[in-house]
Design an enzyme around this catalytic site. Structure first.
Site, PDB file in Angstrom:
ATOM      1  N   HIS A  66       0.849  -1.474  -0.190  1.00 58.20           N
ATOM      2  CA  HIS A  66       0.493  -0.039  -0.069  1.00 58.20           C
ATOM      3  C   HIS A  66       0.810   1.198  -0.199  1.00 58.20           C
ATOM      4  O   HIS A  66       0.492   2.772  -0.541  1.00 58.20           O
ATOM      5  CB  HIS A  66      -1.149   0.101   0.996  1.00 58.20           C
ATOM      6  CG  HIS A  66      -2.052   1.006   0.663  1.00 58.20           C
ATOM      7  ND1 HIS A  66      -2.693   1.576  -0.457  1.00 58.20           N
ATOM      8  CD2 HIS A  66      -3.401   0.717   1.425  1.00 58.20           C
ATOM      9  CE1 HIS A  66      -3.809   1.539   0.171  1.00 58.20           C
ATOM     10  NE2 HIS A  66      -4.313   0.984   0.679  1.00 58.20           N
ATOM     11  N   ARG A  67       2.142   1.179  -0.533  1.00 55.17           N
ATOM     12  CA  ARG A  67       2.911   2.425   0.037  1.00 55.17           C
ATOM     13  C   ARG A  67       3.178   2.633  -1.445  1.00 55.17           C
ATOM     14  O   ARG A  67       3.497   4.128  -1.090  1.00 55.17           O
ATOM     15  CB  ARG A  67       4.119   2.016   0.527  1.00 55.17           C
ATOM     16  CG  ARG A  67       4.687   1.410   2.255  1.00 55.17           C
ATOM     17  CD  ARG A  67       5.818   1.326   1.946  1.00 55.17           C
ATOM     18  NE  ARG A  67       6.405   0.047   1.630  1.00 55.17           N
ATOM     19  CZ  ARG A  67       7.408  -0.556   2.021  1.00 55.17           C
ATOM     20  NH1 ARG A  67       8.027  -0.280   2.470  1.00 55.17           N
ATOM     21  NH2 ARG A  67       7.678  -1.746   1.604  1.00 55.17           N
TER      22      ARG A  67
END
Length: 283
Positions: A256-257
């Protein structure tokens, strides 16, 4: 016909994957008979040799630690209940990777895809040696071409890379561990190279009848896709009637980064189109 991989004084001829596998399994290549061209040792030869060793006795590295109480024998031959078994080299490596993966913030998105057209294509070409996993990898690679952020990776926590190649790592279970051979440049060809660095991972448990599962993200990759079994499903047709379609569930775990929910949604829509209309999967 098989040939020895080497004669006295001549180097052992083996594929890179076979050498890696023999090292992980602590198996001497000199004891393996190669079945490849000119006696070359390939991965399946090492696996066969390792299986033969296990059938003749548990290796030292896998012998249980002595216990004070009498061992209980399980229903599976070679396993004593209640004993402590140290990790092999391969299991230790898998353990370290899994622990490292816990440091990455991930999220998961699921999608249902109709597979009637893909199933029909597979029946037509499976006699040529093409597997369903290879077709899924090709469909995935073609979708990644249009959604490069899903093929990206973050390794330092400060930046990410749009990878120039699409290398699909396919999770394969072997005795004592898990490896991920790579379909390198999978958007261009179906033939697998034996070992490389994956940019996207694929885990297919559908062949075992598993209909839905989540996969753990391997360190250094942006996403991994878990593929479930294709199942006959009752659906509503476009004209409002009831019909039957074969459908499968895919779940993608992503970093999700780098990757957002909208990125995965767009990627999965493209993947579904590639699978439901698979005309571009062979050429």
């Amino acid at each position: 016909m098989v040939h020895p991989a080497s004669e006295r004084g001549v180097r052992i001829v083996a594929s890179p994957f076979a050498k890696k596998l023999s090292k992980d399994l602590k198996l001497e290549l000199a004891s393996v008979v190669g079945s490849g061209p000119m006696g070359r040792i390939v991965g399946k030869d090492v696996e066969a040799a390792a299986a033969a060793v296990l059938s003749n006795g548990v290796p030292e590295s896998r012998k249980p630690v002595a216990q004070s109480a009498p061992a209980k024998v399980s229903g599976t031959p070679g396993i004593e209940l209640g004993c402590v078994v140290p990790f092999t080299t391969m299991q230790g490596a898998v353990s370290r990777n899994m622990v490292e993966s816990l440091t990455v913030p991930t999220f998961r998105v699921g999608y249902t895809i109709s597979t009637d057209a893909l199933d029909h294509l597979y029946k037509k070409i499976k006699s040529k040696g093409v597997t369903m996993t290879a077709l899924l990898a090709k469909a995935t690679a073609l979708a990644l071409v249009k959604h490069p952020v899903v093929n990206s990776s973050c390794r330092d926590g400060k930046s990410f890379t749009y990878n120039s190649s699409i290398n699909i790592a396919v999770a394969v279970a072997i005795c004592g561990g898990l490896i991920t051979p790579i379909l390198q440049d999978a958007d261009k060809q179906l033939q697998p190279h034996e070992y490389s660095t994956g940019t996207f991972s694929l885990s297919n448990l559908g062949m075992f009848g598993v209909d839905c599962f989540d996969a753990i993200l391997p360190p250094g990759t942006g996403a991994i896709m878990a593929v479930g079994a294709s199942q006959p499903t009752v659906v509503a047709t476009k004209d409002g009637r009831i019909g039957m379609k074969s459908q499968m569930q895919v779940n993608v775990t992503a970093d999700h980064r780098v990757i957002e929910g909208a990125d995965l949604a767009s990627f999965l829509r493209t993947l579904a189109k590639n699978i439901e209309d698979p005309k571009d999967l062979t050429f």
